[in-house]
Write a protein that holds these residues in place. Structure first.
Motif, mmCIF file in Angstrom:
data_model
loop_
_atom_site.group_PDB
_atom_site.id
_atom_site.type_symbol
_atom_site.label_atom_id
_atom_site.label_comp_id
_atom_site.label_asym_id
_atom_site.label_seq_id
_atom_site.Cartn_x
_atom_site.Cartn_y
_atom_site.Cartn_z
ATOM 1 N N UNK A 44 10.576 -0.808 -0.274
ATOM 2 C CA UNK A 44 10.797 -0.362 1.106
ATOM 3 C C UNK A 44 10.986 1.148 1.207
ATOM 4 N N UNK A 45 11.742 1.746 0.321
ATOM 5 C CA UNK A 45 12.031 3.178 0.405
ATOM 6 C C UNK A 45 11.221 4.023 -0.582
ATOM 7 N N UNK A 46 10.367 3.380 -1.369
ATOM 8 C CA UNK A 46 9.566 4.105 -2.356
ATOM 9 C C UNK A 46 8.554 5.009 -1.669
ATOM 10 N N UNK A 47 8.431 6.227 -2.176
ATOM 11 C CA UNK A 47 7.446 7.177 -1.698
ATOM 12 C C UNK A 47 6.570 7.579 -2.874
ATOM 13 N N UNK A 96 6.160 14.073 0.117
ATOM 14 C CA UNK A 96 5.694 14.297 1.485
ATOM 15 C C UNK A 96 4.907 13.112 2.061
ATOM 16 N N UNK A 97 4.967 11.958 1.397
ATOM 17 C CA UNK A 97 4.281 10.751 1.867
ATOM 18 C C UNK A 97 5.342 9.756 2.322
ATOM 19 N N UNK A 98 5.220 9.278 3.551
ATOM 20 C CA UNK A 98 6.225 8.363 4.097
ATOM 21 C C UNK A 98 6.256 7.027 3.356
ATOM 22 N N UNK A 99 7.432 6.430 3.366
ATOM 23 C CA UNK A 99 7.662 5.121 2.751
ATOM 24 C C UNK A 99 7.240 3.992 3.696
ATOM 25 N N UNK A 100 7.233 2.790 3.166
ATOM 26 C CA UNK A 100 6.988 1.600 3.982
ATOM 27 C C UNK A 100 8.057 1.512 5.071
ATOM 28 N N UNK A 101 9.295 1.810 4.711
ATOM 29 C CA UNK A 101 10.382 1.767 5.680
ATOM 30 C C UNK A 101 10.169 2.710 6.845
ATOM 31 N N UNK A 128 0.728 -2.188 4.049
ATOM 32 C CA UNK A 128 -0.010 -2.980 3.055
ATOM 33 C C UNK A 128 -0.499 -2.092 1.910
ATOM 34 N N UNK A 129 -1.063 -0.934 2.252
ATOM 35 C CA UNK A 129 -1.584 -0.025 1.223
ATOM 36 C C UNK A 129 -0.456 0.519 0.342
ATOM 37 N N UNK A 130 0.662 0.885 0.949
ATOM 38 C CA UNK A 130 1.794 1.391 0.160
ATOM 39 C C UNK A 130 2.392 0.302 -0.728
ATOM 40 N N UNK A 131 2.456 -0.913 -0.226
ATOM 41 C CA UNK A 131 2.971 -2.017 -1.033
ATOM 42 C C UNK A 131 2.054 -2.264 -2.240
ATOM 43 N N UNK A 160 2.672 0.516 -4.697
ATOM 44 C CA UNK A 160 3.960 0.301 -5.366
ATOM 45 C C UNK A 160 3.813 -0.771 -6.465
ATOM 46 N N UNK A 161 3.136 -1.856 -6.164
ATOM 47 C CA UNK A 161 2.941 -2.934 -7.166
ATOM 48 C C UNK A 161 2.130 -2.439 -8.348
ATOM 49 N N UNK A 162 1.106 -1.664 -8.116
ATOM 50 C CA UNK A 162 0.269 -1.157 -9.208
ATOM 51 C C UNK A 162 0.995 -0.099 -10.005
ATOM 52 N N UNK A 163 1.873 0.646 -9.384
ATOM 53 C CA UNK A 163 2.650 1.667 -10.071
ATOM 54 C C UNK A 163 3.541 1.020 -11.118
#
Length: 160
Positions: free
Chosen positions: A22-25, A29-34, A148-151, A154-157
C-alpha cells in the motif's frame, strides 16, 4: 448503476493489494498505491459532494491535486502541500466504502435538471453530467489501473 459498478471494481482492486504494498513507492517521486486510492476517492468526493453538491467538506482531503486552485485549496487538509499518505489497506477500504455511499447518496439527491447545468470548475467550464462521468467513473478506472500496475511492480520486486 454505472457509478456503483465503478466503485465496486475499484474496491476489488484495492482489496487485492497486500498491506505491505500500500505505501511502497518504486522511486521517491512516484506515488504509492495508497496515494492513488486516496486521490481518486478524495477527488470523487470533492467534485461530487462539495463542488457540485454544494456541501461542506467533512472529510480530511490530503491528495486532491490542483494545488493552485483556491477552490481546491479551500477543501485541502494541507493546502498547497503534496502528501504521500500512510493509510493502512483497511483504512483505505473503509474510506472507499464511505465515499461510495456518500457519492451514491449525493447523486440520488440531485434533481435531474441539475445534470444539464454548466459550471465553472478550476480546469474550465463544463456540464455537470460530463464532470460526474469524468470525475467518478473515468477517474476511478484510471487510478485502478495505476494501482494494478504498482501492485504488479511490487510483487515482481519481491521476487527479483
Amino acid at each position: 448503476a454505472q457509478v456503483r459498478n465503478e466503485f465496486e471494481k475499484f474496491i476489488r482492486v484495492l482489496e487485492a493489494v497486500p498491506e505491505a504494498a500500500v505505501t511502497w513507492q518504486p522511486a521517491p517521486d512516484v506515488h504509492s498505491i495508497g496515494w492513488h486510492a486516496r486521490h481518486a476517492l478524495e477527488w470523487t468526493y470533492a467534485s461530487t459532494h462539495v463542488m457540485i453538491g454544494g456541501k461542506k467538506a467533512e472529510e480530511s482531503l490530503y491528495c486532491l491535486g490542483w494545488e493552485n486552485s483556491p477552490e481546491v485549496q479551500a477543501m485541502a487538509a494541507h493546502p498547497g502541500q503534496k502528501m504521500e499518505p500512510r493509510f493502512s489497506a483497511q483504512e483505505l477500504r473503509h474510506f472507499a466504502h464511505r465515499m461510495m455511499q456518500s457519492t451514491l447518496a449525493d447523486l440520488k439527491s440531485f434533481p435531474a435538471e441539475r445534470y444539464y447545468e454548466d459550471r465553472q470548475f478550476p480546469w474550465g467550464k463544463a456540464r455537470l453530467l460530463e464532470q460526474l462521468f469524468e470525475n467518478v467513473c473515468r477517474h476511478l478506472t484510471q487510478h485502478s489501473c495505476h494501482m494494478l500496475a504498482l501492485n504488479k511492480a511490487w510483487q515482481r520486486r519481491r521476487t527479483a
